[in-house]
Scaffold this active site. Structure first.
Site, PDB file in Angstrom:
ATOM      1  N   HIS A   1     -11.000  -0.636   7.793  1.00 48.36           N
ATOM      2  CA  HIS A   1      -9.580  -0.868   7.507  1.00 48.36           C
ATOM      3  C   HIS A   1      -8.669  -0.195   8.529  1.00 48.36           C
ATOM      4  O   HIS A   1      -8.002  -0.858   9.298  1.00 48.36           O
ATOM      5  CB  HIS A   1      -9.269  -0.379   6.088  1.00 48.36           C
ATOM      6  CG  HIS A   1      -7.837  -0.576   5.669  1.00 48.36           C
ATOM      7  ND1 HIS A   1      -7.433  -0.500   4.357  1.00 48.36           N
ATOM      8  CD2 HIS A   1      -6.716  -0.844   6.379  1.00 48.36           C
ATOM      9  CE1 HIS A   1      -6.128  -0.716   4.284  1.00 48.36           C
ATOM     10  NE2 HIS A   1      -5.666  -0.916   5.503  1.00 48.36           N
TER      11      HIS A   1
ATOM     12  N   HIS B   1      -3.588   0.880  11.968  1.00 48.76           N
ATOM     13  CA  HIS B   1      -4.844   0.217  12.320  1.00 48.76           C
ATOM     14  C   HIS B   1      -4.926   0.118  13.848  1.00 48.76           C
ATOM     15  O   HIS B   1      -5.133  -0.967  14.393  1.00 48.76           O
ATOM     16  CB  HIS B   1      -4.915  -1.188  11.709  1.00 48.76           C
ATOM     17  CG  HIS B   1      -4.302  -1.306  10.356  1.00 48.76           C
ATOM     18  ND1 HIS B   1      -3.062  -1.883  10.146  1.00 48.76           N
ATOM     19  CD2 HIS B   1      -4.744  -0.897   9.143  1.00 48.76           C
ATOM     20  CE1 HIS B   1      -2.765  -1.843   8.862  1.00 48.76           C
ATOM     21  NE2 HIS B   1      -3.771  -1.249   8.226  1.00 48.76           N
TER      22      HIS B   1
ATOM     23  N   GLU C   1       0.795  -1.221   0.000  1.00 49.70           N
ATOM     24  CA  GLU C   1       0.000   0.000   0.000  1.00 49.70           C
ATOM     25  C   GLU C   1       0.834   1.280   0.000  1.00 49.70           C
ATOM     26  O   GLU C   1       0.412   2.292   0.555  1.00 49.70           O
ATOM     27  CB  GLU C   1      -0.941   0.008   1.192  1.00 49.70           C
ATOM     28  CG  GLU C   1      -2.009  -1.069   1.135  1.00 49.70           C
ATOM     29  CD  GLU C   1      -2.971  -0.981   2.306  1.00 49.70           C
ATOM     30  OE1 GLU C   1      -4.174  -0.805   2.065  1.00 49.70           O
ATOM     31  OE2 GLU C   1      -2.507  -1.075   3.464  1.00 49.70           O
TER      32      GLU C   1
ATOM     33  N   HIS D   1       0.178   5.455   8.163  1.00 45.04           N
ATOM     34  CA  HIS D   1      -0.983   4.589   7.927  1.00 45.04           C
ATOM     35  C   HIS D   1      -0.990   3.511   9.002  1.00 45.04           C
ATOM     36  O   HIS D   1       0.011   2.830   9.211  1.00 45.04           O
ATOM     37  CB  HIS D   1      -0.912   3.929   6.547  1.00 45.04           C
ATOM     38  CG  HIS D   1      -1.968   2.874   6.365  1.00 45.04           C
ATOM     39  ND1 HIS D   1      -3.303   3.181   6.241  1.00 45.04           N
ATOM     40  CD2 HIS D   1      -1.892   1.513   6.340  1.00 45.04           C
ATOM     41  CE1 HIS D   1      -3.994   2.062   6.122  1.00 45.04           C
ATOM     42  NE2 HIS D   1      -3.162   1.030   6.174  1.00 45.04           N
TER      43      HIS D   1
END
Length: 234
Positions: free
Chosen positions: A163, A97, A76, A95
């Site tokens: 996500h 989670h 990604e 980025h």
């Protein structure tokens, strides 16, 4: 080349901080804009807690690897590249989670500032959900990246439905701090809403911007928090 070496060192530290704080576990990534301005530095595909300078790659915003070319990149990287292509003001991208944010990416509950440090996000945290079907709920194609960057707009952060989240900063220290504060806010907001009668940090636009410019992102505050987080590293 001193700025480049400093960027590389800070990127390694940023990876370690995100892992140590439990924000990024086995998966997730952080990048920094190359001092040249037209490419980025990011680790090869590796758990962030293990990243060293030898693991860093240099990549153009079109995805061409120009340093550490034999290493395998994260799938990604387009998340980072699309944001840099569309936002000249962004110097670093995270980025992640983080568990505290996952209830929000799996619901339509809006992120709102529950404490003063989250004033950084008073303009809103938009959610991207227009995925391609080929990779499910991953951002893997250039077209997805462009749509994602369009949803982000000029905001500091965004959620990715079912996500995770992206957070930006003008530099890597700012991006790490903003990420930490967004995660903290998610935890506080979730807990406060269980009590009911939740209040949020809002007010006149000028007051919010003063809080951001003169307190949260003042250099002394940024350096203080960065030092706190980096000094906690094992």
């Amino acid at each position: 080349m001193q700025d480049l070496e400093k960027s590389r060192q800070q990127l390694v530290t940023a990876n370690r901080i995100l892992a140590n704080e439990g924000i990024i576990q086995g998966f997730g990534h952080v990048s920094v804009r190359h001092p040249d301005g037209d490419k980025m530095l990011i680790s090869r595909s590796l758990s962030p807690g293990l990243v060293t300078e030898d693991d860093l790659m240099t990549m153009t915003f079109d995805g061409e690897i120009v340093e550490n070319v034999d290493a395998s990149p994260y799938l990604e990287t387009v998340i980072h590249r699309a944001i840099y292509r569309n936002r000249d003001d962004v110097g670093a991208v995270v980025h992640h989670h983080a568990p505290q944010l996952m209830p929000f990416v799996a619901s339509d509950t809006e992120i709102k500032p529950a404490f003063h440090m989250a004033a950084l996000f008073h303009e809103g945290v938009p959610t991207f959900s227009d995925y391609d079907l080929d990779y499910g709920r991953l951002i893997a194609t250039e077209e997805e990246g462009e749509r994602m960057a369009e949803v982000l707009g000029e905001k500091r952060g965004q959620l990715l439905a079912n996500h995770g989240a992206n957070v930006t900063g003008s530099n890597i220290k700012e991006a790490i701090l903003a990420t930490k504060y967004l995660v903290m806010n998610a935890q506080y907001q979730f807990q406060a809403e269980q009590l009911g009668g939740t209040t949020y940090f809002d007010g006149p636009e000028e007051a919010l911007e003063n809080t951001i410019d003169d307190a949260i992102l003042a250099q002394i505050s940024v350096d203080r928090m960065w030092s706190f987080l980096s000094d906690r590293l094992p």
